[in-house]
Each structure stands twice: as C-alpha cells, then as structure tokens.
Design a protein around this motif. Structure first.
Motif, PDB file in Angstrom:
ATOM      1  N   ASN B 204     -34.189  32.867   0.399  1.00  0.00           N
ATOM      2  CA  ASN B 204     -34.806  34.192   0.440  1.00  0.00           C
ATOM      3  C   ASN B 204     -36.207  34.179  -0.145  1.00  0.00           C
ATOM      4  O   ASN B 204     -37.120  34.776   0.405  1.00  0.00           O
ATOM      5  N   MET B 208     -39.764  34.785   1.753  1.00  0.00           N
ATOM      6  CA  MET B 208     -40.717  35.801   1.305  1.00  0.00           C
ATOM      7  C   MET B 208     -42.120  35.243   1.131  1.00  0.00           C
ATOM      8  O   MET B 208     -43.100  35.932   1.398  1.00  0.00           O
ATOM      9  N   ARG B 248     -32.613  42.195   6.423  1.00  0.00           N
ATOM     10  CA  ARG B 248     -34.042  42.267   6.165  1.00  0.00           C
ATOM     11  C   ARG B 248     -34.251  42.820   4.772  1.00  0.00           C
ATOM     12  O   ARG B 248     -33.532  43.719   4.330  1.00  0.00           O
ATOM     13  N   HIS B 249     -35.227  42.274   4.076  1.00  0.00           N
ATOM     14  CA  HIS B 249     -35.577  42.773   2.753  1.00  0.00           C
ATOM     15  C   HIS B 249     -36.016  44.226   2.898  1.00  0.00           C
ATOM     16  O   HIS B 249     -36.902  44.526   3.701  1.00  0.00           O
ATOM     17  N   TRP B 256     -33.572  38.049   4.984  1.00  0.00           N
ATOM     18  CA  TRP B 256     -32.718  38.014   3.800  1.00  0.00           C
ATOM     19  C   TRP B 256     -31.388  37.391   4.195  1.00  0.00           C
ATOM     20  O   TRP B 256     -30.708  37.899   5.088  1.00  0.00           O
TER      21      TRP B 256
END
Lengths: 388, 260
Positions: B204, B208, B248-249, B256
């Motif tokens: 993750n 990012m 998804r974040h 994610w």
C-alpha cells in the motif's frame, strides 16, 4: 519530530545542498553562501592531544632505553652523547667516558631504533590486518607469517645452514614467512572469493601445521641445546640489534606506512563490510589482496629481525582506536607511535628485570598483552550484549 | 549564485539474470526507470529483489544482461565511477569497529576523493547537510554500533546521499522504521528528484509513493507498470498466494490491498 512548516523548507534547502553540482576542483572548493560546517573538530583535537602524549612517552622510553642496561648511564650524559653523535661531533665536548659513547652509539641506539621499528611495524600491520579480515581480534600472526618465519629459522638452526653469513637466520625467517603466506593466500583463494573468514581459517590451519613441523624438527635434533635456542628466538628479542641490521626494516616500515596512509580512506571502507565497500566504490577483492601482501611482507620482515613478538599487533590497534577513533587517517600514525613506545618499554623491562640476563621480549609483551586482551574481550561482551 | 542541480540518471536493466551456484536468483529481468522516477520493487521473500539490486550497485555481476546508468554499463566502469553515480542504502552494515556516525557518513565521499586528498570544506558541508537532513546531528559522535535499527538505516541513507548519486538503490529501507518514519522516508525519496529503485514490502505504501511498481516472483518479472495496473487481485493471488481485496484509498485514490 513532527514536520513543522519551517522545517519543510529547511529540509528542502538541505536537499538542494546535497544535489548541487560540485564547484570546480581546487583548494578553495566550497559552496557559495554556505556556513562553514563543523569539521569533526572534537576528533581532530583529541587526535592531536593523544598523539602529542604518545610522542612525549616515546621520547621518554627511548631515553630510558639509552640509560638502562648492564652499565647504567645517567640521563644527562646519555643526552649529551646523543647530541654529540647526531651533530657529527659539533655539539658538546666529549668529557664522558669513551666507553659510554661506544655503548650508546654502537649498542643502545640501534637497539632502541630496532625496537621502535618492529613495534611500529607490528602495530600498523595489526591494524591493517584487522581491517582486511574485518575482525578486531585478529593480529599479524593470524596470516601464518609468524609460524612460517619460525619454521624457516628453525630449519637453519637445526641443520646449521650458513648461506649468507650473519644474516642467514633473518633471511630464512623471512623466506619461511613468505612461503607460509603464499600458501595461506592460495588456500584462501581456492574455489571462490577471498573472504575474511577463509583467510583467518587458512591462517590458523597453516599455523597449526607449521607449529607441528617446528616441534618435529626440534625434537628430532641431535643437538640438546636447540630447543632452548629455538624457544628463545621464537619468543623474540632485540639482542641482535646492530646498525647493519637496520636499513631493511627501516625502509620497509617507511614504505609500508606511506602506502597504508595513502590508502587510509579505502581501509576505512573495509571496516564497513564488503557490501558497503563495493557500494562506496572500492574494488574489494583487489584491494584486500594488495593490502594482504603489503602487511604480510612488513610482518615477515619484522619477525625476521626480532623473532615472534606477540600481542603488539593485536592490542595496540585496539588501544589506539579507543583513544583516537577507528578512522585510519588518524589511527595509523597513532598506532605506529604507540607500537614503537610499547615495544621499547617492553624491551626495557625484558633487559632490566633479571639483569644482567635478558628475558625474551615476547614474554613481556605476552604477560602484559594477554590479560589486557582478556579484559578487552570481557568488556566487549558486556558492552555489546551476548548477541554478538 | 546557486549551482545547477545534479540531474537524475536513467536506469536500464536489460535482460539481467543472476545465479548463486546452481540456483537461479534472477531470470532475464528488463526494467527501465526514467530520470527522477521512483520504482518500487515488490515480491514475496526470496523473489530476487535484493539480488537484482545488487547487480545495480555492482556487487553481483549478472550472468547475462547489462545494467546501464545513463547508457553506461556499470560493469564496464570502475567501482568508483559507479559509486559516484549510484548510491546504495543497504539493510545494515557490520559494526565490528568503533566507527562514529560521522565516520560512516563521511565514507560516502570516498569515491569522489583523489589519492591523498583531504576532507575539504565542500565535503564537510555535504556531510553536515546529510546529517541534518536525517536528523542525526545529535548522534554524529555516537558509535554506529550503539544505534537502533531505525537510526542505522537513517545513517546509511545519509551516507548514500553524500555520494551525490544520480540513482538511489534501497534494499527494504523501511523495514526497521515505525510508520511515521516510513512515510517520511518515502515522501523524502519521492521529493528528492533522484532516480529511485527500492525494494519494498508494504504494497500500500509502495502504491502510494512510487511512480511505477515492479512485481517479482521467483526471480521473474510478474508485472511492471503504474501501481493500479500491477496490483490486481489476480496477480497478488498468483504471486503471494493470498486472497486479496482491492480497494481505493479514500483520501488520495491510490490502490489499497487488503487481505480478503
């Protein structure tokens, strides 16, 4: 350490410094508009202080080395004789006994110089070997050179060979050391890289075999005195010191020390391990090989002129690192001075403790060095926990 | 008055295979990292991430293939040349000798120094900046061996930074760090402007912060591309042998990955 708003800008500025193109080469090479950063001033001051103290100590033991012996010569006279001799007779009037001058110039000065050169040589060799095999508990004897030299010397004594006159023993010891070294080198390299572990193991194995060979030669000898002579030689001493013995070790030490100092930065990289050293731009294999040869030659020459003097190359680097840090640019000159001081002092003890007889100086260094080494091991174990 | 910045380099890994004895560690991997980009190297333990990185900082010679930095084959250049262009942040460093933090960081300058050249104000400035950047000023006279794992990693990063590299290679740089320091490090790498290739474990965080990801599986390249293309449920199932959920974040929309 939360990032305050101002610290974000500050960090960006620091990063910009690191990423800036370097200014053109030259002495005054620096960044414009940058405050002068602290240049490890503490370490430098400490180094100068410690080195100064060692030099004073060195001069003191050297003077004592001129005074003490079968004939005791007062400090004042010893100093005046040295001054007179150094200036070729220009300084001072010879109002001392002529015998004093002969003793000092012909016997004691060469002896002190030899002890100093051997001590310095063992000190720097030990320090470099510890970096090469990345083990602070290694010493010059670990390469098998000392055992090889002893075997070479014993062969000469056992069979009474005289090839090169008075220097036969020294030459044989050097050749023995060199032969042992070549073998260790070859064993450590077979079937892969020459790693520190392989070097140490090869050296230990070689030492064991040569030790057995030496014992065999001594025990099968018809000469009942041989054992004692061999023991005396292998324990080391400077009794054979004379002017004509000095040039080779002095030149070897000077050259070796120059090369080591020039390579000090690279030696530092070895202490960080092979992986780091490669990542920092060192051709580790080749460098380790060349440093190995250099220290082995230097050790071989010192052993050849003085016999096996233990512990100097093991403990002096330790003490020096405790005092001035591990950076070889500082530690190498300091260990040369410290090794010289320690060996002259040990020789002083060796020739005065049961005067007029002399102890082999190796006994003195081992009696001092052994307990120190044990203390060091215990201290290290405590400081670093059991995990190491 | 301000000097131009050192431009980041392009890194090309071309058909690299590595083996240790009979075991193939890396099989025919090709990757390109554009100047200034951040590439995350993912994969389970033993996938060959560290081995591949070793070929980049010239520790392991590839059996086949080449590693090019700005088009120059690192194995055709001297070790010191590579160290002036590629900085490697290793997982750890043996600490048998009483080296101080400053000693260790200063080592990063070695490849830039001519024989007998002393440390100049220029070097001291770089060392000082790297120490400050990694918040190590107060630790600089401490012996390296007394530091914690996380502090050591910061020292090794500072050491790589004073090499003034055009490419930074990092082998699991976050493995000793707490979450805050992990984020700080990844953000720093992203902002650094230096070309970065880093082996990472946290999918993750990698998604990012990295521009592109490369997923390795048993020495092979399983996928390479932008995070959302690499981290699909199907691939993660195949490579890690787990049943993932892909989300998804909520904040920034990055991929994610959750255990399903």
């Amino acid at each position: 350490m939360t990032d305050r708003p101002d610290s974000v800008a500050e960090r960006a500025a620091l990063l910009a410094i690191l990423r800036r193109e370097p200014p053109p080469r030259g002495r005054g090479r620096t960044f414009p508009g940058l405050p002068p950063a602290a240049e490890g001033g503490v370490a430098r001051g400490r180094f100068l202080l410690v080195t100064g103290a060692i030099v004073v100590l060195l001069l003191a033991v050297a003077l004592a080395g001129l005074m003490v012996g079968s004939v005791r010569i007062p400090a004042g006279e010893a100093l005046r004789i040295v001054g007179h001799w150094l200036t070729g007779g220009a300084l001072g009037t010879p109002d001392w006994r002529p015998a004093y001058e002969i003793i000092i110039v012909q016997t004691r000065i060469p002896r002190v110089i030899l002890a100093a050169v051997v001590g310095a040589g063992l000190g720097v060799s030990g320090m470099v070997i510890q970096a090469i095999v990345r083990n602070p508990l290694a010493g010059p004897s670990i390469l098998g050179v000392s055992s090889g030299a002893a075997t070479g010397a014993v062969v000469v004594m056992r069979f009474g060979l005289v090839v090169l006159g008075a220097f036969t023993l020294h030459v044989a010891a050097f050749l023995g050391g060199l032969a042992a070294l070549t073998l260790v080198f070859w064993i450590a390299r077979t079937g892969g890289q020459m790693t520190p572990t392989r070097l140490v193991l090869a050296g230990v194995a070689m030492g064991a075999v040569l030790g057995a060979l030496t014992s065999l030669l001594v025990l099968t000898s018809p000469d009942p005195q041989l054992a004692a002579r061999v023991l005396f030689w292998t324990l080391g001493g400077f009794g054979s010191a004379q002017w004509k013995l000095l040039p080779v070790p002095v030149i070897a030490l000077a050259l070796g020390l120059c090369v080591m100092l020039a390579q000090a930065r690279r030696l530092n990289l070895l202490m960080a391990g092979d992986e780091s050293a490669v990542a920092l731009g060192l051709d580790v294999e080749r460098f380790r090989r060349s440093m190995f040869l250099l220290t082995a030659a230097l050790t071989g020459i010192t052993v050849a002129v003085s016999g096996v003097i233990g512990f100097v190359g093991l403990i002096m680097p330790h003490i020096v690192r405790l005092l001035v840090g591990a950076d070889h640019r500082r530690a190498l000159p300091a260990v040369a001075l410290a090794g010289a001081t320690f060996t002259i002092a040990a020789d002083l003890v060796a020739r005065s403790i049961i005067a007029p007889l002399e102890l082999p100086v190796g006994i003195v260094t081992a009696l001092v060095g052994g307990p120190f080494f044990i203390w060091l091991l215990r201290r290290d174990a405590r400081a670093l926990g059991v995990a190491r | 008055m301000s000097a131009p910045l050192i431009p980041p380099a392009r890194l090309d890994i071309e058909g690299v295979s590595l083996r240790a004895g009979e075991t193939a560690l890396v099989r025919d991997i090709s990757l390109q990292v554009a100047p200034g980009q951040m590439m995350g190297l993912l994969g389970p333990n033993g996938a060959g991430k560290s081995s591949l990185l070793r070929a980049v900082y010239r520790m392991s010679r590839p059996e086949t293939g080449r590693v090019l930095v700005n088009g120059e084959d690192v194995w055709k250049r001297p070790a010191a040349w590579v160290a002036r262009h590629v900085g490697a942040v290793l997982q750890d460093m043996p600490a048998d000798f009483p080296l101080t933090v400053r000693d260790v960081v200063a080592m990063g300058r070695s490849a830039h120094k001519a024989l007998l050249e002393p440390d100049l104000p220029h070097d001291a400035a770089l060392i000082g900046a790297a120490l400050a950047l990694q918040r190590l000023e107060t630790l600089q006279d401490r012996p390296f061996r007394t530091l914690s794992g996380g502090e050591r990693q910061r020292v090794l990063l500072a050491r790589a930074l004073v090499q003034q590299p055009q490419v930074l290679v990092l082998d699991e740089p976050t493995n000793h760090l707490d979450l805050r320091h992990q984020i700080a490090l990844l953000q720093f790498l992203k902002d650094s402007g230096i070309t970065v290739i880093a082996a990472l474990h946290d999918l993750n965080l990698a998604a990012m912060y990295c521009d592109r990801l490369c997923l390795m599986d048993r020495g092979r390249l399983a996928a390479e591309g932008p995070p959302e293309e690499v981290l699909t449920a199907e691939r993660i199932r195949a490579v890690y042998g787990i049943e993932p959920l892909i989300a998804r974040h909520p904040g920034n929309g990055s991929v994610w990955v959750l255990p399903g």
